[in-house]
Design a protein around this motif. Structure first.
Motif, PDB file in Angstrom:
ATOM      1  N   LYS A 111      -9.486   9.312  -1.564  1.00 51.41           N
ATOM      2  CA  LYS A 111     -10.741   9.595  -0.860  1.00 51.41           C
ATOM      3  C   LYS A 111     -11.270  10.999  -1.120  1.00 51.41           C
ATOM      4  O   LYS A 111     -12.388  11.143  -1.628  1.00 51.41           O
ATOM      5  CB  LYS A 111     -10.584   9.348   0.642  1.00 51.41           C
ATOM      6  CG  LYS A 111     -10.501   7.898   1.020  1.00 51.41           C
ATOM      7  CD  LYS A 111     -10.481   7.706   2.514  1.00 51.41           C
ATOM      8  CE  LYS A 111      -9.235   8.257   3.136  1.00 51.41           C
ATOM      9  NZ  LYS A 111      -9.086   7.940   4.559  1.00 51.41           N
ATOM     10  N   ASP A 153      -6.510  -3.941   0.183  1.00 54.97           N
ATOM     11  CA  ASP A 153      -6.858  -2.934   1.184  1.00 54.97           C
ATOM     12  C   ASP A 153      -8.382  -2.845   1.264  1.00 54.97           C
ATOM     13  O   ASP A 153      -8.996  -1.925   0.731  1.00 54.97           O
ATOM     14  CB  ASP A 153      -6.246  -1.587   0.810  1.00 54.97           C
ATOM     15  CG  ASP A 153      -6.304  -0.577   1.940  1.00 54.97           C
ATOM     16  OD1 ASP A 153      -6.953  -0.880   2.969  1.00 54.97           O
ATOM     17  OD2 ASP A 153      -5.707   0.505   1.798  1.00 54.97           O
ATOM     18  N   LEU A 154      -8.976  -3.818   1.933  1.00 60.44           N
ATOM     19  CA  LEU A 154     -10.426  -3.896   2.035  1.00 60.44           C
ATOM     20  C   LEU A 154     -11.004  -2.708   2.790  1.00 60.44           C
ATOM     21  O   LEU A 154     -12.056  -2.168   2.428  1.00 60.44           O
ATOM     22  CB  LEU A 154     -10.841  -5.216   2.708  1.00 60.44           C
ATOM     23  CG  LEU A 154     -12.341  -5.433   2.834  1.00 60.44           C
ATOM     24  CD1 LEU A 154     -13.000  -5.490   1.471  1.00 60.44           C
ATOM     25  CD2 LEU A 154     -12.620  -6.689   3.627  1.00 60.44           C
ATOM     26  N   GLY A 155     -10.333  -2.256   3.837  1.00 57.73           N
ATOM     27  CA  GLY A 155     -10.824  -1.127   4.619  1.00 57.73           C
ATOM     28  C   GLY A 155     -10.967   0.129   3.779  1.00 57.73           C
ATOM     29  O   GLY A 155     -11.994   0.814   3.834  1.00 57.73           O
ATOM     30  N   MET A 156      -9.949   0.448   2.990  1.00 57.58           N
ATOM     31  CA  MET A 156     -10.013   1.632   2.135  1.00 57.58           C
ATOM     32  C   MET A 156     -11.061   1.446   1.045  1.00 57.58           C
ATOM     33  O   MET A 156     -11.748   2.399   0.670  1.00 57.58           O
ATOM     34  CB  MET A 156      -8.646   1.908   1.508  1.00 57.58           C
ATOM     35  CG  MET A 156      -8.601   3.173   0.684  1.00 57.58           C
ATOM     36  SD  MET A 156      -8.795   4.677   1.646  1.00 57.58           S
ATOM     37  CE  MET A 156      -7.243   4.743   2.486  1.00 57.58           C
ATOM     38  N   GLU A 172      -4.779   7.240   0.107  1.00 64.56           N
ATOM     39  CA  GLU A 172      -5.319   8.274   0.990  1.00 64.56           C
ATOM     40  C   GLU A 172      -5.738   9.509   0.203  1.00 64.56           C
ATOM     41  O   GLU A 172      -6.644  10.225   0.610  1.00 64.56           O
ATOM     42  CB  GLU A 172      -4.307   8.659   2.067  1.00 64.56           C
ATOM     43  CG  GLU A 172      -4.159   7.654   3.171  1.00 64.56           C
ATOM     44  CD  GLU A 172      -5.420   7.482   4.016  1.00 64.56           C
ATOM     45  OE1 GLU A 172      -6.208   8.435   4.128  1.00 64.56           O
ATOM     46  OE2 GLU A 172      -5.607   6.388   4.557  1.00 64.56           O
ATOM     47  N   ARG A 208       0.804  -1.216   0.000  1.00 67.76           N
ATOM     48  CA  ARG A 208       0.000   0.000   0.000  1.00 67.76           C
ATOM     49  C   ARG A 208       0.836   1.266   0.000  1.00 67.76           C
ATOM     50  O   ARG A 208       0.298   2.347  -0.147  1.00 67.76           O
ATOM     51  CB  ARG A 208      -0.898   0.035   1.238  1.00 67.76           C
ATOM     52  CG  ARG A 208      -1.837  -1.118   1.316  1.00 67.76           C
ATOM     53  CD  ARG A 208      -2.644  -1.082   2.583  1.00 67.76           C
ATOM     54  NE  ARG A 208      -3.382  -2.323   2.695  1.00 67.76           N
ATOM     55  CZ  ARG A 208      -3.733  -2.879   3.836  1.00 67.76           C
ATOM     56  NH1 ARG A 208      -3.425  -2.312   4.972  1.00 67.76           N
ATOM     57  NH2 ARG A 208      -4.402  -4.002   3.852  1.00 67.76           N
ATOM     58  N   VAL A 240     -13.855  -0.174   1.311  1.00 69.59           N
ATOM     59  CA  VAL A 240     -15.160   0.076   1.941  1.00 69.59           C
ATOM     60  C   VAL A 240     -15.384   1.575   2.119  1.00 69.59           C
ATOM     61  O   VAL A 240     -16.483   2.081   1.857  1.00 69.59           O
ATOM     62  CB  VAL A 240     -15.268  -0.681   3.296  1.00 69.59           C
ATOM     63  CG1 VAL A 240     -16.478  -0.225   4.069  1.00 69.59           C
ATOM     64  CG2 VAL A 240     -15.311  -2.174   3.055  1.00 69.59           C
ATOM     65  N   VAL A 241     -14.357   2.298   2.526  1.00 73.68           N
ATOM     66  CA  VAL A 241     -14.487   3.748   2.722  1.00 73.68           C
ATOM     67  C   VAL A 241     -14.789   4.439   1.389  1.00 73.68           C
ATOM     68  O   VAL A 241     -15.665   5.296   1.302  1.00 73.68           O
ATOM     69  CB  VAL A 241     -13.205   4.331   3.367  1.00 73.68           C
ATOM     70  CG1 VAL A 241     -13.216   5.844   3.326  1.00 73.68           C
ATOM     71  CG2 VAL A 241     -13.075   3.832   4.794  1.00 73.68           C
TER      72      VAL A 241
END
Length: 182
Positions: free
Chosen positions: A128, A170-173, A125, A112, A175-176
């Motif tokens: 987003k 990067d599943l968290g990102m 980052e 990442r 989802v965001v």
């Protein structure tokens, strides 16, 4: 109080009378709280990593100056300027995310981060905020013009971003970003 009159037509004068000062005050409070917390929490981490005691505090304060310049600079932009900047940032961020798949630093099985000189950078980052503004502009354009191109373009961008994020993984990102699109 700052000495800008309402009749001042300079860039900073117009900025001062159009910026939301309550939001700026809240942001200043967050900056002060963040600095206080980093002063309190970082010395033990610095000791564990065997670096100078206030290494992270100093680094935080050094990065604060360019962050504030970017904040003021982007808040001066016109709505069209914001759209253009978001498209440019999104394009660079997408290239960065794509680059992480090939030259990214692997940490615990995920790639990442990009190492650029002494800085480590996570390009996702930047996706987003840039994607939020770009997708909103595309959705608004579709609504104003009565066609579906903007909706399809925003959905296509979402699919491309999600694909690249899931390849990192990067599943968290992911989802965001999906929540921002939703």
């Amino acid at each position: 109080m700052v000495g800008w009159a309402r009749t001042d037509t300079s860039i900073l004068g117009r900025w001062w009378w159009t910026v939301d000062r309550w939001s700026m005050g809240a942001l200043g409070l967050l900056i002060a709280l963040g600095a206080t917390l980093i002063v309190a929490a970082s010395p033990p981490v610095a000791e564990r990593l065997q670096v100078e005691e206030f290494h992270f505090v100093r680094r935080h304060l050094v990065m604060l100056a360019p962050a504030l310049l970017i904040l003021v600079g982007s808040s001066i932009l016109s709505p069209i300027g914001v759209r253009r900047l978001s498209i440019a940032v999104l394009a660079v961020a997408l290239l960065g995310v794509l680059a992480t798949l090939f030259v990214g630093v692997e940490i615990k099985g995920a790639t990442r981060w990009l190492q650029i000189g002494p800085l480590s950078l996570q390009p996702s980052e930047f996706n987003k905020p840039a994607f939020a503004v770009t997708a909103a502009a595309l959705f608004a354009d579709s609504a104003l013009r009565g066609h579906q191109f903007g909706n399809l373009a925003a959905t296509g961008l979402l699919a491309a971003i999600l694909l690249m994020l899931l390849l990192q993984p990067d599943l968290g990102m992911a989802v965001v970003v999906a929540a921002v699109w939703g």
